[in-house]
Design a protein around this motif. Structure first.
Motif, PDB file in Angstrom:
ATOM      1  N   MET A 164       8.940  -7.805   0.633  1.00  0.00           N
ATOM      2  CA  MET A 164       9.110  -6.823   1.739  1.00  0.00           C
ATOM      3  C   MET A 164       8.085  -5.838   1.376  1.00  0.00           C
ATOM      4  SD  MET A 164      11.123  -7.644   4.113  1.00  0.00           S
ATOM      5  CE  MET A 164      12.043  -8.914   4.156  1.00  0.00           C
ATOM      6  N   ALA A 165       7.625  -5.194   2.618  1.00  0.00           N
ATOM      7  CA  ALA A 165       6.751  -4.084   2.368  1.00  0.00           C
ATOM      8  C   ALA A 165       7.432  -2.837   2.033  1.00  0.00           C
ATOM      9  CB  ALA A 165       5.737  -3.811   3.570  1.00  0.00           C
ATOM     10  N   ALA A 166       6.583  -1.944   1.146  1.00  0.00           N
ATOM     11  CA  ALA A 166       7.222  -0.689   0.720  1.00  0.00           C
ATOM     12  C   ALA A 166       7.100   0.320   1.615  1.00  0.00           C
ATOM     13  CB  ALA A 166       6.595  -0.459  -0.698  1.00  0.00           C
ATOM     14  N   LEU A 167       7.949   1.379   1.866  1.00  0.00           N
ATOM     15  CA  LEU A 167       7.727   2.417   2.656  1.00  0.00           C
ATOM     16  C   LEU A 167       7.690   3.662   1.782  1.00  0.00           C
ATOM     17  CD1 LEU A 167       8.152   4.216   5.164  1.00  0.00           C
ATOM     18  CD2 LEU A 167      10.549   4.330   4.802  1.00  0.00           C
ATOM     19  N   ILE A 168       6.482   4.371   1.919  1.00  0.00           N
ATOM     20  CA  ILE A 168       6.302   5.347   1.225  1.00  0.00           C
ATOM     21  C   ILE A 168       6.182   6.855   1.844  1.00  0.00           C
ATOM     22  CG2 ILE A 168       4.233   6.427  -0.495  1.00  0.00           C
ATOM     23  CD1 ILE A 168       3.241   3.590  -0.683  1.00  0.00           C
ATOM     24  N   VAL A 169       6.846   7.601   1.672  1.00  0.00           N
ATOM     25  CA  VAL A 169       6.838   8.991   2.190  1.00  0.00           C
ATOM     26  C   VAL A 169       6.136  10.081   1.496  1.00  0.00           C
ATOM     27  CG1 VAL A 169       8.007  10.751   3.435  1.00  0.00           C
ATOM     28  CG2 VAL A 169       9.013   8.559   3.430  1.00  0.00           C
ATOM     29  N   LEU A 170       5.124  10.616   2.035  1.00  0.00           N
ATOM     30  CA  LEU A 170       4.273  11.683   1.452  1.00  0.00           C
ATOM     31  C   LEU A 170       4.505  13.083   1.965  1.00  0.00           C
ATOM     32  CD1 LEU A 170       0.975   9.893   0.580  1.00  0.00           C
ATOM     33  CD2 LEU A 170       3.154   9.991  -0.743  1.00  0.00           C
ATOM     34  N   ALA A 219       4.787  16.578   7.738  1.00  0.00           N
ATOM     35  CA  ALA A 219       4.427  15.498   6.728  1.00  0.00           C
ATOM     36  C   ALA A 219       4.040  14.104   7.404  1.00  0.00           C
ATOM     37  CB  ALA A 219       6.373  15.122   6.446  1.00  0.00           C
ATOM     38  N   LEU A 220       3.742  13.410   6.269  1.00  0.00           N
ATOM     39  CA  LEU A 220       2.985  12.203   6.598  1.00  0.00           C
ATOM     40  C   LEU A 220       3.717  11.092   6.098  1.00  0.00           C
ATOM     41  CD1 LEU A 220       0.587  10.264   7.679  1.00  0.00           C
ATOM     42  CD2 LEU A 220      -0.624  11.026   5.612  1.00  0.00           C
ATOM     43  N   GLN A 221       4.355  10.057   6.808  1.00  0.00           N
ATOM     44  CA  GLN A 221       4.917   8.992   6.087  1.00  0.00           C
ATOM     45  C   GLN A 221       3.898   7.758   6.500  1.00  0.00           C
ATOM     46  OE1 GLN A 221       8.946   8.092   7.865  1.00  0.00           O
ATOM     47  NE2 GLN A 221       8.508   9.897   9.284  1.00  0.00           N
ATOM     48  N   ILE A 222       3.524   7.187   5.210  1.00  0.00           N
ATOM     49  CA  ILE A 222       2.666   6.117   5.121  1.00  0.00           C
ATOM     50  C   ILE A 222       3.410   4.778   4.783  1.00  0.00           C
ATOM     51  CG2 ILE A 222       0.474   5.058   3.991  1.00  0.00           C
ATOM     52  CD1 ILE A 222      -0.234   7.660   3.155  1.00  0.00           C
ATOM     53  N   VAL A 223       3.362   3.839   5.862  1.00  0.00           N
ATOM     54  CA  VAL A 223       4.116   2.625   5.874  1.00  0.00           C
ATOM     55  C   VAL A 223       3.352   1.296   5.668  1.00  0.00           C
ATOM     56  CG1 VAL A 223       5.709   1.093   7.281  1.00  0.00           C
ATOM     57  CG2 VAL A 223       5.604   3.572   7.643  1.00  0.00           C
ATOM     58  N   ASP A 224       3.216   0.854   4.550  1.00  0.00           N
ATOM     59  CA  ASP A 224       2.528  -0.184   4.285  1.00  0.00           C
ATOM     60  C   ASP A 224       3.087  -1.539   4.702  1.00  0.00           C
ATOM     61  OD1 ASP A 224       0.488   0.778   2.703  1.00  0.00           O
ATOM     62  OD2 ASP A 224       1.720   0.835   0.979  1.00  0.00           O
ATOM     63  N   ALA A 225       2.469  -2.200   6.081  1.00  0.00           N
ATOM     64  CA  ALA A 225       3.363  -3.131   6.868  1.00  0.00           C
ATOM     65  C   ALA A 225       2.060  -4.387   6.837  1.00  0.00           C
ATOM     66  CB  ALA A 225       3.449  -2.412   8.031  1.00  0.00           C
ATOM     67  N   ARG A 226       2.804  -5.412   7.347  1.00  0.00           N
ATOM     68  CA  ARG A 226       2.104  -6.573   7.850  1.00  0.00           C
ATOM     69  C   ARG A 226       2.703  -7.366   8.946  1.00  0.00           C
ATOM     70  NH1 ARG A 226       4.163 -11.595   6.107  1.00  0.00           N
ATOM     71  NH2 ARG A 226       5.808 -11.381   4.265  1.00  0.00           N
ATOM     72  N   ASP A 227       1.972  -8.065   9.609  1.00  0.00           N
ATOM     73  CA  ASP A 227       2.303  -8.692  10.817  1.00  0.00           C
ATOM     74  C   ASP A 227       3.733  -9.495  10.553  1.00  0.00           C
ATOM     75  OD1 ASP A 227       2.557 -10.114  13.343  1.00  0.00           O
ATOM     76  OD2 ASP A 227       0.531 -10.486  13.254  1.00  0.00           O
ATOM     77  N   GLY A 228       4.821  -9.303  11.485  1.00  0.00           N
ATOM     78  CA  GLY A 228       5.657  -9.724  11.840  1.00  0.00           C
ATOM     79  C   GLY A 228       7.075  -9.361  10.774  1.00  0.00           C
ATOM     80  N   VAL A 229       6.640  -8.338   9.720  1.00  0.00           N
ATOM     81  CA  VAL A 229       7.555  -7.763   8.909  1.00  0.00           C
ATOM     82  C   VAL A 229       8.137  -6.440   9.022  1.00  0.00           C
ATOM     83  CG1 VAL A 229       8.268  -7.411   6.426  1.00  0.00           C
ATOM     84  CG2 VAL A 229       6.703  -9.375   7.093  1.00  0.00           C
ATOM     85  N   ALA A 230       9.465  -6.413   9.377  1.00  0.00           N
ATOM     86  CA  ALA A 230      10.179  -5.048   9.601  1.00  0.00           C
ATOM     87  C   ALA A 230       9.842  -4.416   8.490  1.00  0.00           C
ATOM     88  CB  ALA A 230      11.477  -5.401  10.033  1.00  0.00           C
ATOM     89  N   VAL A 231       9.567  -2.945   8.862  1.00  0.00           N
ATOM     90  CA  VAL A 231       9.492  -1.746   7.931  1.00  0.00           C
ATOM     91  C   VAL A 231      10.284  -0.529   8.308  1.00  0.00           C
ATOM     92  CG1 VAL A 231       7.646  -2.640   6.629  1.00  0.00           C
ATOM     93  CG2 VAL A 231       7.097  -1.126   8.698  1.00  0.00           C
TER      94      VAL A 231
END
Length: 270
Positions: free
Chosen positions: A1-7, A15-27
């Protein structure tokens, strides 16, 4: 699963939420309940948005241009949907959107615990966001996809067509209005999941290079059940095809309650 990183930035109001995502995977990310939340994709404009949208400023002639870099964002939604969960506004020049939730009660309490699901598309991929409501200041969600092709590679008309086909299949499964070129198999086949749930594959849809699965999940335990799309991202198989998207109709079930679960895969061998 992709990780959710909140900075957190130095300013308390941004604030900036950087979401590491890929096609078709829920984050997951956080959606402010009082302020607009800006959403953008790193290195690519947003070309389409799909979800339970209350209203949008992004319709009109933009719909025909979706899929081209720099084109306006074009959510597939009615002008006003009374049952919708969010209001979407577009920055057409930057290819970004601003999302604000719509409260279902005068104090917003009825909507507070229910996440908002949005499918955010670029010309190359579609990202599934589970937005958890919180009383936070205005924020930005940056979707970062390390697997995406570089911007210099240019648009892919095949990818844009594939994204539209995936959204059309999801709408067909959810509304039971199936186009003639999609085959439907009635199955009602039990699937082993958890002891606390009764889970069954109700229908399988085949067409347009995709396959869709509609499941029915019932909470048979004595406690409230909270669901997330990640729990249904099962390993790909040659028979099933790569998972491209997952949607859960209701994320919280009281004892005895049921929900539909939709899984879309790249067409596999059957």
């Amino acid at each position: 699963m992709a990780a959710l990183i909140v900075l957190a930035c130095t300013s308390a109001s941004h604030a900036l939420q950087i979401v590491d995502a890929r096609d078709g995977v829920a984050v997951e990310a956080i959606l402010s309940v009082k302020e607009p939340t800006r959403i953008r994709i790193e290195g690519a404009p947003i070309t389409d948005v799909f979800g339970n949208i209350h209203s949008s400023s992004c319709g009109g002639s933009a719909a025909g241009a979706a899929g081209s870099p720099g084109s306006p964002v074009a959510p597939l939604s009615p002008v006003v949907n009374p049952a919708g969960e969010v209001v979407v506004e577009c920055d057409r020049d930057k290819g970004e959107i601003y999302v604000r939730p719509v409260a279902t009660a005068s104090d917003g309490s009825a909507a507070a615990g229910k996440p908002v699901n949005l499918f955010i598309s670029s010309a190359h991929a579609t990202y599934t966001l589970i937005l958890r409501r919180a009383d936070t200041p205005a924020d930005t969600i940056l979707i970062r996809d390390r697997s995406a092709p570089p911007a210099a590679a240019g648009p892919s008309s095949t990818s844009a067509h594939h994204v539209r086909a995936m959204k059309a299949l999801l709408v067909a499964m959810a509304s039971d209005r199936v186009p003639p070129d999609v085959r439907v198999d009635e199955l009602n086949q039990p699937v082993q999941l958890w002891a606390e749930a009764r889970f069954a594959l109700m229908r399988r849809y085949e067409g347009r290079g995709l396959s869709g699965e509609k499941y029915l999940l019932q909470n048979v335990s004595g406690a409230v059940m909270v669901l997330a799309e990640q729990e249904f991202d099962r390993p790909d198989s040659k028979a099933g095809g790569q998972v491209l998207g997952i949607a859960v109709e209701h994320h919280q079930l009281r004892p005895g309650e049921s929900t539909s679960v939709y899984v879309i895969r790249r067409g596999g061998e059957r």
